[in-house]
Scaffold this motif. Structure first.
Motif, mmCIF file in Angstrom:
data_model
loop_
_atom_site.group_PDB
_atom_site.id
_atom_site.type_symbol
_atom_site.label_atom_id
_atom_site.label_comp_id
_atom_site.label_asym_id
_atom_site.label_seq_id
_atom_site.Cartn_x
_atom_site.Cartn_y
_atom_site.Cartn_z
ATOM 1 N N ALA A 25 0.830 -1.201 0.000
ATOM 2 C CA ALA A 25 0.000 0.000 0.000
ATOM 3 C C ALA A 25 0.868 1.256 0.000
ATOM 4 C CB ALA A 25 -0.930 -0.009 1.216
ATOM 5 N N ALA A 26 1.891 1.287 0.852
ATOM 6 C CA ALA A 26 2.786 2.445 0.919
ATOM 7 C C ALA A 26 3.541 2.630 -0.389
ATOM 8 C CB ALA A 26 3.760 2.287 2.078
ATOM 9 N N HIS A 27 3.965 1.536 -0.994
ATOM 10 C CA HIS A 27 4.689 1.582 -2.261
ATOM 11 C C HIS A 27 3.856 2.281 -3.341
ATOM 12 C CE1 HIS A 27 7.559 -0.445 -5.214
ATOM 13 N NE2 HIS A 27 6.639 0.089 -5.994
ATOM 14 N N GLU A 28 2.600 1.861 -3.462
ATOM 15 C CA GLU A 28 1.758 2.437 -4.515
ATOM 16 C C GLU A 28 1.345 3.864 -4.180
ATOM 17 O OE1 GLU A 28 1.893 1.007 -7.190
ATOM 18 O OE2 GLU A 28 2.605 -0.924 -6.440
ATOM 19 N N VAL A 29 1.084 4.154 -2.911
ATOM 20 C CA VAL A 29 0.752 5.524 -2.521
ATOM 21 C C VAL A 29 1.927 6.453 -2.804
ATOM 22 C CG1 VAL A 29 0.323 7.021 -0.527
ATOM 23 C CG2 VAL A 29 -1.038 4.947 -0.850
ATOM 24 N N ALA A 30 3.147 5.994 -2.574
ATOM 25 C CA ALA A 30 4.328 6.821 -2.832
ATOM 26 C C ALA A 30 4.433 7.202 -4.306
ATOM 27 C CB ALA A 30 5.594 6.094 -2.376
ATOM 28 N N HIS A 31 3.862 6.382 -5.190
ATOM 29 C CA HIS A 31 3.869 6.719 -6.618
ATOM 30 C C HIS A 31 3.001 7.940 -6.918
ATOM 31 C CE1 HIS A 31 6.420 3.717 -8.318
ATOM 32 N NE2 HIS A 31 5.691 2.688 -7.923
ATOM 33 N N LEU A 32 2.128 8.312 -6.001
ATOM 34 C CA LEU A 32 1.346 9.525 -6.203
ATOM 35 C C LEU A 32 2.251 10.758 -6.256
ATOM 36 C CD1 LEU A 32 -1.542 8.760 -3.694
ATOM 37 C CD2 LEU A 32 -1.701 8.665 -6.193
ATOM 38 N N ALA A 33 3.409 10.630 -5.611
ATOM 39 C CA ALA A 33 4.379 11.731 -5.620
ATOM 40 C C ALA A 33 5.501 11.505 -6.612
ATOM 41 C CB ALA A 33 4.963 11.922 -4.216
ATOM 42 N N GLU A 34 5.890 10.237 -6.796
ATOM 43 C CA GLU A 34 7.014 9.900 -7.681
ATOM 44 C C GLU A 34 6.617 8.713 -8.547
ATOM 45 O OE1 GLU A 34 9.901 11.441 -7.963
ATOM 46 O OE2 GLU A 34 9.787 12.811 -6.242
ATOM 47 N N MET A 35 6.328 8.956 -9.827
ATOM 48 C CA MET A 35 5.922 7.880 -10.729
ATOM 49 C C MET A 35 7.152 7.212 -11.344
ATOM 50 S SD MET A 35 2.679 7.297 -10.781
ATOM 51 C CE MET A 35 2.305 6.540 -12.357
ATOM 52 N N ASN A 36 7.997 6.688 -10.493
ATOM 53 C CA ASN A 36 9.246 6.062 -10.916
ATOM 54 C C ASN A 36 9.770 5.243 -9.744
ATOM 55 O OD1 ASN A 36 10.793 7.896 -9.106
ATOM 56 N ND2 ASN A 36 10.156 9.449 -10.603
ATOM 57 N N HIS A 37 10.943 4.677 -9.889
ATOM 58 C CA HIS A 37 11.599 3.970 -8.783
ATOM 59 C C HIS A 37 12.969 4.583 -8.515
ATOM 60 C CE1 HIS A 37 8.538 0.818 -9.773
ATOM 61 N NE2 HIS A 37 8.500 0.759 -8.457
ATOM 62 N N SER A 38 12.998 5.883 -8.510
ATOM 63 C CA SER A 38 14.217 6.640 -8.257
ATOM 64 C C SER A 38 14.527 6.656 -6.758
ATOM 65 C CB SER A 38 14.038 8.077 -8.741
ATOM 66 O OG SER A 38 13.037 8.722 -7.971
ATOM 67 N N PRO A 39 15.718 7.112 -6.380
ATOM 68 C CA PRO A 39 16.015 7.283 -4.946
ATOM 69 C C PRO A 39 14.989 8.170 -4.247
ATOM 70 C CG PRO A 39 18.036 7.397 -6.213
ATOM 71 C CD PRO A 39 16.917 7.345 -7.215
ATOM 72 N N ALA A 40 14.454 9.169 -4.960
ATOM 73 C CA ALA A 40 13.436 10.036 -4.360
ATOM 74 C C ALA A 40 12.171 9.252 -4.041
ATOM 75 C CB ALA A 40 13.122 11.193 -5.306
ATOM 76 N N PHE A 41 11.811 8.309 -4.916
ATOM 77 C CA PHE A 41 10.639 7.463 -4.651
ATOM 78 C C PHE A 41 10.840 6.632 -3.394
ATOM 79 C CE2 PHE A 41 9.070 3.099 -4.950
ATOM 80 C CZ PHE A 41 7.706 3.319 -4.890
ATOM 81 N N TRP A 42 11.980 5.934 -3.322
ATOM 82 C CA TRP A 42 12.221 5.064 -2.170
ATOM 83 C C TRP A 42 12.331 5.873 -0.881
ATOM 84 C CZ3 TRP A 42 10.771 0.411 -2.673
ATOM 85 C CH2 TRP A 42 10.876 -0.254 -3.905
ATOM 86 N N ALA A 43 12.783 7.107 -0.983
ATOM 87 C CA ALA A 43 12.816 7.977 0.195
ATOM 88 C C ALA A 43 11.393 8.264 0.683
ATOM 89 C CB ALA A 43 13.538 9.282 -0.130
ATOM 90 N N GLN A 44 10.450 8.422 -0.252
ATOM 91 C CA GLN A 44 9.057 8.629 0.129
ATOM 92 C C GLN A 44 8.485 7.376 0.799
ATOM 93 O OE1 GLN A 44 7.641 11.386 0.243
ATOM 94 N NE2 GLN A 44 8.032 12.686 -1.533
ATOM 95 N N VAL A 45 8.799 6.196 0.248
ATOM 96 C CA VAL A 45 8.317 4.953 0.859
ATOM 97 C C VAL A 45 8.835 4.848 2.288
ATOM 98 C CG1 VAL A 45 8.295 2.436 0.725
ATOM 99 C CG2 VAL A 45 8.195 3.780 -1.382
ATOM 100 N N GLU A 46 10.118 5.137 2.469
ATOM 101 C CA GLU A 46 10.695 5.039 3.824
ATOM 102 C C GLU A 46 10.080 6.071 4.759
ATOM 103 O OE1 GLU A 46 14.950 4.301 5.987
ATOM 104 O OE2 GLU A 46 14.781 4.319 3.804
ATOM 105 N N ARG A 47 9.766 7.250 4.240
ATOM 106 C CA ARG A 47 9.189 8.296 5.089
ATOM 107 C C ARG A 47 7.804 7.908 5.603
ATOM 108 N NH1 ARG A 47 6.018 12.953 4.530
ATOM 109 N NH2 ARG A 47 5.782 12.771 2.260
ATOM 110 N N ILE A 48 6.983 7.289 4.746
ATOM 111 C CA ILE A 48 5.610 6.989 5.165
ATOM 112 C C ILE A 48 5.439 5.586 5.736
ATOM 113 C CG2 ILE A 48 4.661 8.664 3.540
ATOM 114 C CD1 ILE A 48 3.848 6.357 1.713
ATOM 115 N N TYR A 49 6.401 4.692 5.437
ATOM 116 C CA TYR A 49 6.270 3.300 5.895
ATOM 117 C C TYR A 49 7.364 2.895 6.873
ATOM 118 C CZ TYR A 49 6.409 -1.823 5.705
ATOM 119 O OH TYR A 49 6.451 -3.161 6.035
#
Length: 229
Positions: free
Chosen positions: A182-206
């Motif tokens: 769930a966190a992975h897909e929600v993070a795509h709302l901010a970053e539609m990629n798998h960049s370091p910025a995306f994974w930083a969002q996943v770590e921030r919310i999960y």
């Protein structure tokens, strides 16, 4: 597309597929349903493909032996619900309910798989909606809709207009696994990629997402062992 049978004990049914794009022979075993597919480049004769298959027979049988057997869901079988193995037993009334380590399913035994599948989808939607609402709030980005499917190739997805899709089979896994997807897909709302910025969002919310991702890679195919048809 065709089908051949590799003789032996037991015999193995193999889907024969020709591809104009293939550059070499390839043999694939699906961990989801045990299907074996032999792909041949367009110009390769079938006899060469059969020789390749016989050469790989020991490898193929070894991997088939390691694959967990499918479970036909019904009374007396066991199934994981949020990571806990529960035995399916006949119940009373109209609703599916849990009692200790049993899952009580009322009604016609022949309808148990369909009734249980419907109950699991409802439970999955409730859990995923709760998780997505929480993670979207933490992210500060709303999603537009949530849908469930029985997908084979992915556990979730996010569209450019904010739609989230998930496999309902996530309800079979431990809660932290469902939460990670769930966190992975929600993070795509901010970053539609798998960049370091995306994974930083996943770590921030999960939080630390790597154990859950590794669990899915190692064990996710096993959630498809449970057959409801």
């Amino acid at each position: 597309m065709g089908q051949i049978r590799l003789p032996g004990n037991p015999p193995i049914d193999v889907v024969l597929r020709r591809s104009a794009r293939a550059r070499r022979l390839s043999l694939r075993l699906s961990q989801l349903d045990g299907r074996v597919t032999l792909t041949l480049p367009k110009a390769v004769p079938e006899s060469q493909g059969l020789a390749f298959l016989r050469d790989k027979e020991d490898w193929l049988r070894g991997h088939l032996d390691k694959r967990q057997a499918d479970v036909l869901v019904g009374l007396g079988s066991e199934i994981p619900i949020e990571g806990e193995m529960l035995r399916i037993e006949p119940g009373q009334g109209r609703s599916v309910r849990r009692l200790d380590d049993a899952l009580l399913v009322p009604g016609d035994p022949a309808r148990v798989p369909a009734k249980l599948k419907g109950w699991l989808r409802t439970l999955a939607r409730d859990r995923l909606a709760e998780a997505c609402d929480d993670f979207a709030h933490r992210l500060g980005r709303p999603y537009s809709r949530l849908t469930l499917r029985d997908t084979r190739s992915r556990w979730g997805s996010c569209t450019h207009d904010g739609g989230l899709m998930f496999s309902w089979r996530l309800i079979l896994a431990r809660p932290e696994i469902l939460d990670y997807v769930a966190a992975h897909e929600v993070a795509h709302l901010a970053e539609m990629n798998h960049s370091p910025a995306f994974w930083a969002q996943v770590e921030r919310i999960y939080g630390d997402w790597k154990p859950a991702r590794d669990w899915l890679r190692a064990n996710g195919a096993g959630l498809h062992r449970y057959k409801f048809e």
